[in-house]
Design a protein around this motif. Structure first.
Motif, short mmCIF file in Angstrom:
data_model
loop_
_atom_site.label_atom_id
_atom_site.label_comp_id
_atom_site.label_asym_id
_atom_site.label_seq_id
_atom_site.Cartn_x
_atom_site.Cartn_y
_atom_site.Cartn_z
N ALA A 192 -13.53 35.57 25.15
CA ALA A 192 -14.24 34.18 24.98
C ALA A 192 -13.39 33.81 23.60
CB ALA A 192 -15.52 34.56 24.63
N GLU A 193 -13.02 34.75 22.76
CA GLU A 193 -12.54 34.41 21.47
C GLU A 193 -10.85 33.77 21.93
OE1 GLU A 193 -14.10 37.78 18.41
OE2 GLU A 193 -13.45 38.33 20.36
N LEU A 194 -10.38 34.36 22.84
CA LEU A 194 -9.06 33.69 23.26
C LEU A 194 -8.86 32.35 23.55
CD1 LEU A 194 -6.91 36.55 25.15
CD2 LEU A 194 -6.48 35.57 22.84
N LEU A 195 -10.19 32.10 24.54
CA LEU A 195 -10.47 30.80 24.97
C LEU A 195 -11.05 29.83 23.81
CD1 LEU A 195 -12.25 31.66 28.30
CD2 LEU A 195 -9.70 31.25 28.07
N ARG A 196 -11.55 30.36 23.00
CA ARG A 196 -11.94 29.57 21.84
C ARG A 196 -10.60 29.11 20.87
NH1 ARG A 196 -15.85 26.60 21.11
NH2 ARG A 196 -17.40 28.19 21.39
N LEU A 197 -9.78 30.23 20.83
CA LEU A 197 -8.31 29.75 20.17
C LEU A 197 -7.64 28.71 20.92
CD1 LEU A 197 -7.43 33.48 19.11
CD2 LEU A 197 -8.35 31.46 17.61
#
Length: 493
Positions: A192-197
């Motif tokens: 989820a954090e990769l997608l947020r980036l």
């Protein structure tokens, strides 16, 4: 959340037949293990049975383990829970790991690592189970960019992936054909954090697995699927090599039985097969259901509203979001009925039959009332209602975690507008690692509340329109009566 959560499991599960042979690493280790040929060491398994619990090391993610609305859930948690029950022991859970630390903990402590681990036969000190799930790496990128349809585009992009997930190895193999290819790997981030980036334009693209994208795409609408990269990998469980092979054999037998009986495919489908169930249904479809299904339950909603003080149309909107007004609806995790009550919640509410529409609607309305009443007095008006609805979906614990995040970010924890911005952060390790209840699919309650508000607006519009229609009809003359209609006021009026 404490690092270890002991979860007592039901002990009487029907024994199931066995899985194919051991995975490659286990088979190799068996051939080299000292002792009697064909008789694997069972020290680890004996220890588990003696202490009466199985230790699971995992990650707090949607594909592995998290605290859901009905309690602990997640694809690998569900499988390990069943495996522990199959062994007749309880389950001890450590979920404060990333991929590398899961493997380290398995080597040092045992018993089992289940954390979307790629099967790596030559890995030192670890034995892997047979494959559980196919992991297809895919490239995802920011919507609005030129389409990323092949590996030749990757060298010009800022690219990220998770360390230890297996996707890094795929990129290293690709680099032999594309020497200028570069990327960043992280042990601390989650998908989820990769997608947020990517959405925040701090990365152009990432390499993750197909099932991870399906689980998260609803919450990151600016991220687009690109193309599959390389051959599929295999998800497997990890066991300590020094503990013997008997536990791995038991696990392989268990997994093969699940596969043979179709139960493994059913669990896979329940977690990864339906990624659009929260999408907003078009007004036309919803209106069709208001005519075909709602009339059967309207009076039940009205009675529940009278008892709890809610607008009956709001309760009906909740029921539609939960089950599409299907009294026999059942989720893969065991939530059932028109208002989709969990078994513990139904027991607390005195609901003996969750599939009975009257009991379900009454119980769901009382549960929503209870959640609303339990919120802090500082939350007022519609904010209080919206947060109660969010808690109906994600649980009060996760809602309180989101309120604390809101406060830490300088927002107002009593305003839904601010809290709904924080709920999706429960999907990101940076934030959920600081909370009491850990990971949650925090984007879901945001969509959940949004949908219910839309359904409520439509029902209110239909209700007002019907009332106006009835009032108009009441003023019209009976066509069977034969008399003149005066269109102007009578004298003296």
């Amino acid at each position: 959340m404490p690092p270890t959560l002991i979860i007592q499991l039901l002990r009487r599960w029907r024994r199931r037949p066995a899985l194919p042979a051991l995975g490659l690493a286990a088979a190799l280790a068996l051939s080299l293990w000292p002792g009697h040929p064909g008789e694997p060491s069972d020290r680890q398994l004996k220890n588990i049975l003696a202490r009466d619990f199985l230790q699971m090391h995992t990650r707090n993610t949607p594909t592995t383990y998290y605290e859901g609305r009905e309690g602990p859930t997640g694809f690998e948690y569900e499988l390990v829970r069943r495996f522990a029950a199959h062994l007749g022991v309880s389950l001890a859970l450590r979920e404060d790991h990333h991929i590398a630390s899961v493997l380290d903990a398995v080597r040092r402590e045992g018993d089992l690592g289940a954390a979307a681990l790629p099967l790596t036969p030559a890995l030192d000190g670890v034995i892997f189970s047979r494959p559980i799930l196919e992991l297809q790496p895919v490239v995802v990128y920011r919507r609005g960019m030129a389409p990323v349809t092949g590996p030749d585009r990757l060298a010009s992009l800022s690219l990220g992936t998770l360390a230890g997930a297996g996707t890094g190895q795929v990129l290293r193999e690709l680099k032999t054909d594309y020497p200028t290819l570069t990327w960043r790997e992280s042990e601390e981030l989650e998908v989820a954090e990769l997608l947020r980036l990517i959405e925040d334009e701090r990365l152009d693209a990432a390499v993750i697995f197909e099932h991870q994208f399906r689980l998260n795409r609803m919450f990151f609408p600016r991220v687009e699927r690109g193309f599959p990269l390389g051959e599929p990998l295999s998800m497997a469980w990890a066991f300590p090599a020094e503990g013997g092979l008997a536990l791995a054999e038991k696990a392989n037998d268990f997994l093969q039985t699940l596969r043979d009986e179709g139960a493994l495919d059913a669990v896979i489908a329940s977690y990864f097969g339906h990624d659009d169930y929260l999408e907003y249904v078009g007004a036309r479809t919803f209106i069709k259901h208001t005519h075909a299904r709602l009339p059967t339950y309207t009076e039940l909603f009205r009675e529940a509203a009278r008892q709890t003080g809610f607008d009956w149309k709001l309760l009906a909107a909740v029921g539609y979001q939960e089950s599409h007004w299907d009294p026999e609806a059942t989720s893969p995790t065991g939530v059932r009925g028109l208002m989709m009550l969990t078994l513990p919640t139904a027991g607390d509410l005195g609901v003996s039959n969750r599939l009975d529409p009257a009991q379900s609607i009454d119980g769901g309305a009382r549960y929503l009332r209870e959640l609303k009443d339990r919120l802090p007095e500082s939350i007022e008006g519609e904010d209080r209602l919206f947060m109660a609805m969010a808690a109906y979906n994600v649980g009060l614990g996760h809602l309180y975690d989101a309120r604390r995040i809101t406060e830490n970010r300088g927002g107002n924890p009593d305003r839904w507008e601010d809290v709904r911005e924080s709920l999706p952060l429960l999907q990101e390790r940076e934030w959920h690692s600081q909370t009491r209840y850990g990971y949650a699919r925090g984007g879901e309650p945001v969509i959940y509340v949004r949908n219910i508000r839309r359904y409520h607006e439509i029902l209110s519009y239909v209700d007002r329109s019907q009332q106006q229609f009835y009032l108009l009809n009441a003023r019209l003359p009976d066509p069977e009566e034969s008399h003149d209609i005066n269109l102007s006021p009578a004298p003296g009026q």
